[in-house]
Design a protein around this motif. Structure first.
Motif, short mmCIF file in Angstrom:
data_model
loop_
_atom_site.label_atom_id
_atom_site.label_comp_id
_atom_site.label_asym_id
_atom_site.label_seq_id
_atom_site.Cartn_x
_atom_site.Cartn_y
_atom_site.Cartn_z
N ASP A 45 10.33 6.06 -8.83
CA ASP A 45 8.90 6.02 -9.14
C ASP A 45 8.07 6.82 -8.14
OD1 ASP A 45 9.33 4.43 -11.34
OD2 ASP A 45 8.92 2.54 -10.27
N GLU A 46 8.61 6.99 -6.93
CA GLU A 46 7.86 7.70 -5.89
C GLU A 46 8.00 9.21 -5.99
OE1 GLU A 46 12.02 7.40 -4.19
OE2 GLU A 46 10.73 6.37 -5.65
N VAL A 47 8.93 9.68 -6.81
CA VAL A 47 9.25 11.11 -6.88
C VAL A 47 8.32 11.79 -7.90
CG1 VAL A 47 11.05 12.80 -7.36
CG2 VAL A 47 11.63 10.63 -6.27
N VAL A 48 7.70 12.89 -7.48
CA VAL A 48 6.79 13.63 -8.36
C VAL A 48 7.17 15.10 -8.35
CG1 VAL A 48 4.88 12.02 -8.05
CG2 VAL A 48 5.10 13.97 -6.50
N ALA A 59 13.57 10.60 -13.71
CA ALA A 59 13.67 9.32 -14.38
C ALA A 59 12.97 8.25 -13.54
CB ALA A 59 15.14 8.94 -14.59
N ARG A 60 12.14 7.47 -14.18
CA ARG A 60 11.47 6.37 -13.50
C ARG A 60 12.43 5.20 -13.27
NH1 ARG A 60 8.59 9.41 -11.06
NH2 ARG A 60 7.37 10.84 -12.34
N ASP A 61 12.04 4.28 -12.42
CA ASP A 61 12.92 3.17 -12.05
C ASP A 61 12.89 2.06 -13.08
OD1 ASP A 61 13.91 4.29 -9.71
OD2 ASP A 61 12.23 3.58 -8.51
N THR A 62 13.25 2.43 -14.32
CA THR A 62 13.45 1.43 -15.38
C THR A 62 14.74 1.77 -16.10
OG1 THR A 62 12.29 2.68 -17.12
CG2 THR A 62 10.95 1.23 -15.71
N GLU A 63 15.42 0.75 -16.57
CA GLU A 63 16.68 0.98 -17.26
C GLU A 63 16.49 1.89 -18.47
OE1 GLU A 63 18.56 -2.66 -18.26
OE2 GLU A 63 18.88 -3.30 -16.17
N GLY A 64 15.43 1.67 -19.21
CA GLY A 64 15.19 2.45 -20.42
C GLY A 64 14.97 3.93 -20.13
N PRO A 97 -0.57 7.90 -2.81
CA PRO A 97 0.05 6.96 -1.86
C PRO A 97 1.52 6.73 -2.20
CG PRO A 97 -2.09 6.15 -2.58
CD PRO A 97 -1.78 7.33 -3.46
N GLY A 98 2.38 6.93 -1.22
CA GLY A 98 3.81 6.67 -1.39
C GLY A 98 4.58 7.73 -2.16
N GLN A 99 3.92 8.80 -2.57
CA GLN A 99 4.61 9.81 -3.37
C GLN A 99 5.32 10.86 -2.49
OE1 GLN A 99 1.53 11.38 -5.96
NE2 GLN A 99 2.05 9.91 -7.57
N ILE A 100 6.41 11.39 -3.01
CA ILE A 100 7.09 12.52 -2.37
C ILE A 100 7.43 13.55 -3.43
CG2 ILE A 100 8.06 11.20 -0.44
CD1 ILE A 100 10.72 11.15 -2.00
N ARG A 101 7.35 14.82 -3.06
CA ARG A 101 7.71 15.88 -4.01
C ARG A 101 9.23 15.94 -4.17
NH1 ARG A 101 3.58 18.38 -0.86
NH2 ARG A 101 1.64 18.56 -2.07
N ASP A 102 9.65 16.27 -5.36
CA ASP A 102 11.08 16.27 -5.70
C ASP A 102 11.75 17.54 -5.20
OD1 ASP A 102 13.55 15.93 -6.75
OD2 ASP A 102 12.96 16.07 -8.86
N ALA A 103 12.38 17.47 -4.03
CA ALA A 103 13.13 18.61 -3.48
C ALA A 103 14.55 18.66 -4.04
CB ALA A 103 13.17 18.54 -1.97
N ASN A 104 15.13 17.47 -4.28
CA ASN A 104 16.54 17.41 -4.64
C ASN A 104 16.85 18.15 -5.93
OD1 ASN A 104 16.77 15.86 -2.39
ND2 ASN A 104 17.42 13.99 -3.43
N ARG A 105 16.04 17.93 -6.95
CA ARG A 105 16.34 18.51 -8.25
C ARG A 105 16.32 20.04 -8.19
NH1 ARG A 105 12.55 18.72 -12.79
NH2 ARG A 105 11.20 17.65 -11.31
N SER A 106 15.30 20.60 -7.55
CA SER A 106 15.22 22.06 -7.41
C SER A 106 16.42 22.59 -6.63
CB SER A 106 13.93 22.46 -6.71
OG SER A 106 12.80 22.04 -7.43
N MET A 107 16.76 21.90 -5.55
CA MET A 107 17.86 22.34 -4.69
C MET A 107 19.19 22.30 -5.43
SD MET A 107 18.85 20.75 -0.96
CE MET A 107 19.06 19.08 -1.63
N ILE A 108 19.47 21.21 -6.14
CA ILE A 108 20.76 21.08 -6.81
C ILE A 108 20.84 22.01 -8.02
CG2 ILE A 108 22.31 19.48 -7.99
CD1 ILE A 108 22.05 19.12 -4.92
N LEU A 109 19.74 22.18 -8.74
CA LEU A 109 19.74 23.16 -9.84
C LEU A 109 20.09 24.55 -9.31
CD1 LEU A 109 16.57 22.02 -11.83
CD2 LEU A 109 18.89 22.20 -12.78
N ALA A 110 19.49 24.93 -8.17
CA ALA A 110 19.76 26.24 -7.59
C ALA A 110 21.21 26.34 -7.13
CB ALA A 110 18.81 26.49 -6.43
#
Length: 469
Positions: free
Chosen positions: A207-210, A247-252, A219-232
């Protein structure tokens, strides 16, 4: 609630991953598009190279037994064209590099070992001829003095000396590089059969990843570095990639992202985050319900929560036609990488990249190891072996100047600084992961340690603290 998984060592985790890999099928593509791909069918030369005896130098084709002397030039042989003189004692043929050696001549004398001799006819008529007439007559009546005797076969490439007809020039399992593209062109292979590229889907969780474009951060947000890095990283490895978003922190929502990966037909799904033991770490519970988790914790620093699973799926993706229930099964590999960026970075290179290489047909998919010396003293961890980000340098070590160890050049491992798993800057300029053993105490400066190469050494940085000499 996820099961508690035994913590296994990295080599065991790597072997489990490779044991659950397969090699993808083949496809035929234009040769000029094949850099980085792996041959699945060997390439055989359809003809010999050179296809004729060819001159190695500019000079004169001669009959070697004639020896030193002055001879008539009875023709020319140039690359792409050749006169057809009748070979006779006392004659030579002017020849250029790569040109065919006329039949009957058995050696080439380089032009540096000759000197031209004006013909008698040219000398007699010189006073009455124009410049153009002089040149034309010279071509017809050339004579040359051979200053050094030639031995049979001198400066001649024989038929097939580079490549013989029927020779295997590239073997199945070889990675195609720039030189290999040239070899393919040389033997007329305009298309090659290679292993298919794996299709990789990448998603982040939390939920904190944007998105990286978000500004300002809430408040509490962080930019998504992992996805860009792993895609590259996956694209650089030669995979086709699909961005599956956050994906948000819900099972659905997490299930929905998994379903999108299945629909897209990915071979490998890489997630980041959601694999620890918190109440919102939902990736492991989902994998437990839908697939088989082969390991859920690894004895390593960083990256302990690393998870690997496989899901059995119908080969026909939903919504693409066909009845999935009647289709044969296929398998999707899932790598649940930790959420901390450096953990995600290290886990990709240690386990995911070898898997992608095996899927692409690499005969030895593991990353290469080298032995390096420590430029700084490093503290060891008594609980876990550490994969310490370093920049490798080929140099003398200024720290040892004046001592016996300061002899010649060596590979030196220079730490990239603070190794905390959230500090992605520690991966900047890193071209290797230093394998720091699990133990108490310190590895002293100058100690020989194993390092795993993760990047091209051509781009070695010059970090502060180690001057190249």
């Amino acid at each position: 609630m996820s099961n508690v998984y035994s913590m296994i060592p990295v080599p065991q985790a790597q072997q489990i991953v490779l044991d659950h890999c397969w090699t993808l099928g083949s496809e035929t593509i234009p040769s000029h598009e094949a850099v980085g791909r792996v041959l699945s069918v060997s390439v055989v030369a359809p003809d010999s190279l050179p296809p004729f005896p060819a001159s190695i130098k500019d000079g004169y084709a001669v009959i070697s037994s004639d020896g030193i002397g002055t001879y008539n030039v009875v023709g020319e042989s140039r690359a792409g064209s050749m006169d057809s003189p009748n070979p006779a004692q006392g004659t030579v043929v002017y020849i250029t590099t790569g040109a065919p050696v006329p039949l009957g001549f058995d050696a080439v004398v380089q032009v540096e070992d000759t000197e031209e001799v004006p013909s008698e006819k040219v000398e007699e008529e010189e006073g009455t001829m124009t410049s153009s007439d002089y040149k034309q007559a010279g071509r017809k009546n050339r004579r040359v003095r051979i200053l050094k005797a030639a031995s049979p076969g001198q400066d001649i490439r024989v038929v097939g000396s580079d490549i013989l007809v029927g020779e295997t020039v590239l073997r199945s399992g070889e990675v195609i590089g720039v030189a290999e593209i040239g070899i393919l062109a040389t033997v007329g292979a305009t298309h090659v059969t290679v292993y298919k590229q794996p299709h990789v889907g990448v998603m982040s969780t939390g939920d904190e990843v944007v998105e990286p474009s978000t500004s300002p951060l809430g408040p509490g947000q962080i930019r998504d570095a992992n996805r860009s890095m792993i895609l590259a990283a996956a694209a650089k490895a030669g995979a086709k990639v699909t961005d599956l978003g956050i994906a948000r922190d819900t099972e659905g929502h997490i299930q929905g992202c998994f379903d999108r990966a299945v629909s897209a037909g990915v071979d490998v799904l890489i997630t980041s985050g959601g694999v620890s033991m918190g109440d919102r770490d939902l990736v492991k519970p989902l994998l437990e319900r839908t697939g088989t988790i082969h390991f859920g914790r690894v004895l390593m620093k960083p990256g302990k929560p690393l998870t690997f699973a496989t899901l059995s799926l119908p080969s026909a993706a939903p919504g693409e036609g066909g009845d999935p229930s009647s289709e044969p099964q296929r398998s999707m590999m899932v790598f649940g990488l930790p959420g901390n960026p450096v953990s995600s970075f290290a886990c990709f290179y240690l386990t995911t990249l070898p898997a992608l290489r095996k899927l692409m047909g690499w005969s030895n998919p593991m990353l290469r190891r080298v032995q390096v010396k420590l430029a700084q003293t490093l503290k060891m961890d008594p609980e876990r072996p550490e994969y310490h980000r370093v920049a490798l340098q080929w140099s003398k070590c200024p720290f040892l100047e004046g001592r016996a160890e300061h002899v010649g050049c060596d590979w030196w491992a220079v730490s990239t600084g603070n190794q905390i798993s959230s500090r992605l800057l520690s991966a900047r300029s890193a071209n290797a992961l230093l394998e720091v053993p699990q133990a108490s105490g310190f590895l002293r400066q100058g100690t020989l340690v194993s390092a795993i190469l993760i990047d091209d050494l051509q781009a070695m940085p010059d970090p502060d603290g180690l001057s190249l000499q």
